[in-house]
Design a protein around this motif. Sequence first.
Motif, PDB file in Angstrom:
ATOM      1  N   LEU A   1      -8.934   2.717   4.361  1.00 47.76           N
ATOM      2  CA  LEU A   1      -8.057   3.597   3.578  1.00 47.76           C
ATOM      3  C   LEU A   1      -6.673   3.736   4.217  1.00 47.76           C
ATOM      4  O   LEU A   1      -5.694   4.030   3.556  1.00 47.76           O
ATOM      5  N   GLU A   2      -6.624   3.511   5.532  1.00 45.44           N
ATOM      6  CA  GLU A   2      -5.356   3.639   6.266  1.00 45.44           C
ATOM      7  C   GLU A   2      -4.484   2.394   6.071  1.00 45.44           C
ATOM      8  O   GLU A   2      -3.287   2.424   6.325  1.00 45.44           O
ATOM      9  N   ARG A   3      -5.140   1.302   5.682  1.00 41.68           N
ATOM     10  CA  ARG A   3      -4.417   0.021   5.615  1.00 41.68           C
ATOM     11  C   ARG A   3      -3.670  -0.129   4.296  1.00 41.68           C
ATOM     12  O   ARG A   3      -3.869   0.623   3.345  1.00 41.68           O
ATOM     13  N   ALA A   4      -2.787  -1.124   4.235  1.00 39.52           N
ATOM     14  CA  ALA A   4      -2.022  -1.377   3.015  1.00 39.52           C
ATOM     15  C   ALA A   4      -2.969  -1.733   1.876  1.00 39.52           C
ATOM     16  O   ALA A   4      -3.971  -2.424   2.070  1.00 39.52           O
TER      17      ALA A   4
ATOM     18  N   PHE B   1      -3.883   5.987  -0.126  1.00 40.76           N
ATOM     19  CA  PHE B   1      -3.568   7.416  -0.190  1.00 40.76           C
ATOM     20  C   PHE B   1      -2.140   7.631  -0.704  1.00 40.76           C
ATOM     21  O   PHE B   1      -1.903   8.463  -1.590  1.00 40.76           O
ATOM     22  N   ASN B   2      -1.195   6.839  -0.184  1.00 39.94           N
ATOM     23  CA  ASN B   2       0.202   6.969  -0.632  1.00 39.94           C
ATOM     24  C   ASN B   2       0.350   6.606  -2.106  1.00 39.94           C
ATOM     25  O   ASN B   2       1.064   7.269  -2.861  1.00 39.94           O
ATOM     26  N   MET B   3      -0.330   5.533  -2.503  1.00 39.03           N
ATOM     27  CA  MET B   3      -0.236   5.099  -3.893  1.00 39.03           C
ATOM     28  C   MET B   3      -0.796   6.173  -4.818  1.00 39.03           C
ATOM     29  O   MET B   3      -0.190   6.521  -5.839  1.00 39.03           O
TER      30      MET B   3
ATOM     31  N   VAL C   1      -0.530  -4.697  -2.067  1.00 36.83           N
ATOM     32  CA  VAL C   1       0.722  -3.940  -1.965  1.00 36.83           C
ATOM     33  C   VAL C   1       1.034  -3.661  -0.497  1.00 36.83           C
ATOM     34  O   VAL C   1       0.624  -2.639   0.050  1.00 36.83           O
ATOM     35  N   PRO C   2       1.748  -4.571   0.149  1.00 38.59           N
ATOM     36  CA  PRO C   2       2.037  -4.402   1.571  1.00 38.59           C
ATOM     37  C   PRO C   2       2.830  -3.116   1.817  1.00 38.59           C
ATOM     38  O   PRO C   2       3.712  -2.771   1.031  1.00 38.59           O
ATOM     39  N   GLY C   3       2.487  -2.412   2.884  1.00 35.61           N
ATOM     40  CA  GLY C   3       3.268  -1.246   3.289  1.00 35.61           C
ATOM     41  C   GLY C   3       2.907   0.050   2.586  1.00 35.61           C
ATOM     42  O   GLY C   3       3.458   1.094   2.906  1.00 35.61           O
ATOM     43  N   VAL C   4       1.995  -0.024   1.606  1.00 43.06           N
ATOM     44  CA  VAL C   4       1.627   1.200   0.875  1.00 43.06           C
ATOM     45  C   VAL C   4       0.109   1.389   0.965  1.00 43.06           C
ATOM     46  O   VAL C   4      -0.649   0.527   0.533  1.00 43.06           O
TER      47      VAL C   4
END
Length: 240
Positions: A133-136, A98-100, A92-95
Amino acid sequence: MSELVVDQLAVQVGGSQILSSVSLTVPAGEVHAVMGPNGAGKSTLSNAIMGRRGYEVTGGSITLDGVDMLALETFERAQAGLFYAMQAPTEVPGVSMFNMLTASLSARGSVPDDLAATLASEAAGVGFDTALLERALNVDLSGGEKKRSETIQMSILAPKIAVIDELDSGLDVDGLRTVARRVEQLTNDGLGVLVITHFPRLLHELNADRVHVLAQGKIVTSGGPELATELEQTGYGDYV
Ligand code: ADP
Ligand code: MG
């Protein structure tokens, strides 16, 4: 007590009838394995349970605690308590993870204040580099890292039932043991698992309760964990 019930499920993919009548029940706290030859339809079964597009259910039913999953969209099935760790997890590019997870948890109710800390500790627990964890989500991760990533998501989302397709693919021996141990802990807390695998060793690590063999569109035999060991000797010749 939660229960996933698949009853006489028939599924078509790309115009072919892949599953004709699959029946199995996964209760909370138990680990059920589905084994079977390549192309038998194991991933098709997982995809149909989660409602992936292109997997057309032509008969039978899937219920979670009596609720008709077939009437629900994929995200609603997730909200109802199903989790699916795909054989090849989606990137999931760009997400970020943590955001997901924030979006998933808030869609379901509320996001715990300590999510970041829990995430870091889950990552450490399964040997997942916290820098990732910071990456997409899943982007450019190795096969083994993706399986660790899925395990972290599962731990945090705390589903009722997890469908786990080939957890072993891409994980080295130590990684498999670490990840299996985390999943096993979750089952002790009540998670029900439907796991697809070719390896008796994973079933041993997970302390599997039942083994089902999928061939020719249906469950052709079921047994205890010893069935997996037996199949390693005999192959699937008797069933295909
Ligand atoms: P398994 O996981 O048991 O190895 P699969 O469920 O992946 O088997 O595949 C079962 C059959 O369905 C195979 O013949 C496969 O080629 C076909 N199939 C699976 N998914 C698709 C799809 N999205 N489009 C076309 N055919 C598919
Ligand atoms: Mg498969």
